[in-house]
Scaffold this active site. Structure first.
Site, PDB file in Angstrom:
ATOM      1  N   PRO A 236       0.719  -1.005   0.091  1.00  0.00           N
ATOM      2  CG  PRO A 236       0.176  -1.097   2.224  1.00  0.00           C
ATOM      3  CD  PRO A 236       0.828  -1.838   1.348  1.00  0.00           C
ATOM      4  CG  ASP A 408       4.887  -0.916   3.106  1.00  0.00           C
ATOM      5  OD1 ASP A 408       3.650  -0.870   3.554  1.00  0.00           O
ATOM      6  OD2 ASP A 408       5.522  -1.966   3.052  1.00  0.00           O
ATOM      7  CG  HIS A 409      -0.469   3.757   4.982  1.00  0.00           C
ATOM      8  ND1 HIS A 409      -0.349   3.696   6.268  1.00  0.00           N
ATOM      9  CD2 HIS A 409      -1.216   4.761   4.516  1.00  0.00           C
ATOM     10  CE1 HIS A 409      -1.024   4.861   6.766  1.00  0.00           C
ATOM     11  NE2 HIS A 409      -1.612   5.396   5.432  1.00  0.00           N
ATOM     12  NE  ARG A 410       2.947  -3.694   3.555  1.00  0.00           N
ATOM     13  CZ  ARG A 410       3.530  -4.663   2.947  1.00  0.00           C
ATOM     14  NH1 ARG A 410       3.049  -6.069   3.125  1.00  0.00           N
ATOM     15  NH2 ARG A 410       4.656  -4.581   2.239  1.00  0.00           N
TER      16      ARG A 410
END
Length: 436
Positions: A236, A408-410
């Protein structure tokens, strides 16, 4: 005692590799740890070192030929042991290592008197190529039985599999391997059966005045396509943009280069600022794993390098602890070897962050795709004169550089990514802090 050397798994998940160059010949003495071959993966050429000492009794595949990981590629004999004795001993070792359930494994030839192992022509061919022409370890790789059943098409199992996947008729290919054997490189650019036999089956899309040429995919191009498609579809991404004033940075670079202590590029200073920001915001120096967010104590940064046919991202280790002059020399060395195809596989692995700079092409702004498993990549545009609003609300001219963080939104939430980008901007606009 004889030792079988097998194709190593150079990179995780790699099932096939090729011997680009043999660094030894039959009869050479080899020390433990000595480089004996250059192994080609999709993105790099790696020196493979012998794990045992011995004398080279046989080289089992030709330069440029591919085989599966774990397949035999050479035989080392003990000092004083003849080549035939070493091959026979290696055959016995291989037989003992076969699965109990009878699954087919490699075949080692039985030792035979030298005059029975090859004809004079074959011996000459084997000597010229440095490959033991009488030794075939893979089932169906060109042994007498396989040749008769395949209409005398000499090709390894790997080549046959690739030919089936690409719908290539091996009967139309002229082999460039030992004794005319078809090797992997011979398949590049070969037309598929459907293309050759049914040229009119597919509709013509291009106009008659717009001829086209199909450029076969290289291993590197396929690897880039696979990894970036995986990244874009499974990671993401989100993006943050900052406009940095770099007049002071360019002046610092001018002073450093005027001191004649080694040339420093704008990109060197950007990489150093990235490392300083990761030190200031250590939560951003991390990657995503299935079970945890892995945070690093060392700042290792990948630097994107354009090479013929693709892109490589060698990793500079410990950038936060590295003097600027050493960083500049290291980046330059990695870039030169990457363009020459001499980068090592381990130099392409690791790191939590990348820098991709297209400023030298005049690009003002762009967004980069993450290089998994890294959690951040900074896309750097050109430093150019722009009108800006000064402190007293007047319009003035300043040198500005736009950077875009892909995250990376994680691993990085929006606030954390913004905190990191603000730290980077402070460093780049106050460049003396980069050197402290």
């Amino acid at each position: 005692m004889a030792t079988i050397i097998r194709m190593p798994e150079i990179a995780a998940g790699t099932g096939v590799a090729a011997v680009q160059t043999w660094l030894v010949a039959v009869g050479d003495e080899v020390a433990k740890g000595q480089p004996i071959a250059e192994i080609e993966t999709e993105k790099a050429v790696v020196e493979y070192e012998a794990e045992e000492a011995g004398v080279v009794a046989a080289l089992l595949i030709a330069e440029g030929e591919s085989t599966s990981v774990g397949s035999s590629i050479a035989v080392l004999g003990a000092p004083g042991e003849s080549a035939d004795e070493a091959i026979a001993a290696a055959g016995a070792l291989n037989a003992r290592s076969r699965p109990v359930d009878g699954a087919q494994d490699e075949k080692m030839p039985e030792a035979t008197p030298p005059q029975q192992t090859r004809s004079a022509d074959a011996a000459q061919a084997g000597t010229q190529t440095g490959v033991a022409a009488s030794v075939d370890l893979e089932p169906g790789d060109g042994s007498a039985g396989a040749r008769s059943s395949q209409a005398r098409i000499f090709a390894t199992p790997l080549v046959r599999r690739l030919a089936r996947e690409r719908e290539i008729d091996l009967a139309t290919i002229e082999g460039t391997g030992p004794n005319g054997r078809i090797v992997r490189r011979d398949l590049d650019g070969a037309p598929a059966v459907s293309e050759a036999a049914e040229p009119a089956a597919a509709p013509v899309v291009a106009s008659t005045d717009a001829p086209s040429t199909d450029i076969p995919h290289t291993g590197m191009r396929r690897a880039i396509a696979r990894r970036l498609t995986e990244s874009k579809t499974t990671v993401p991404h989100f993006y943050l943009v900052a406009h940095c004033r770099v007049d002071a940075l360019l002046e610092l670079r001018r002073q450093i280069n005027a001191a004649d202590v080694g040339k420093v590029s704008v990109n060197d200073l950007v990489v150093k600022a990235v490392a300083a920001a990761l030190r200031e915001v250590p939560e951003a120096n991390a990657i995503w794993t299935p079970d945890a967010t892995r945070r690093f104590s060392s700042v290792d940064i990948a630097v994107a390098v354009s090479v013929d046919g693709g892109l490589l991202t060698p990793v500079v280790r410990g950038v936060d602890r590295m003097p600027l002059s050493e960083l500049s020399a290291t980046v330059r060395d990695l870039a030169d070897r990457a363009r020459a195809g001499r980068i090592k596989q381990h130099e392409l692995e690791g790191g939590s962050f990348s820098v991709s700079n297209l400023g030298m092409y005049g690009i003002s702004e762009f967004s980069a795709i993450l290089n998994p498993p890294q959690a951040g990549i900074l896309a750097v545009g050109v430093a150019e004169k722009r009108p800006v609003v000064g402190a007293d609300d007047t319009i003035e001219v300043a040198t500005m550089m736009t950077v875009t963080l892909s995250a990376d939104h994680r691993v990085l939430d929006g606030a954390l990514a913004a905190q990191w980008l603000a730290a980077f901007q402070r460093r780049i606009e106050n460049p003396v802090s980069i050197l402290i």
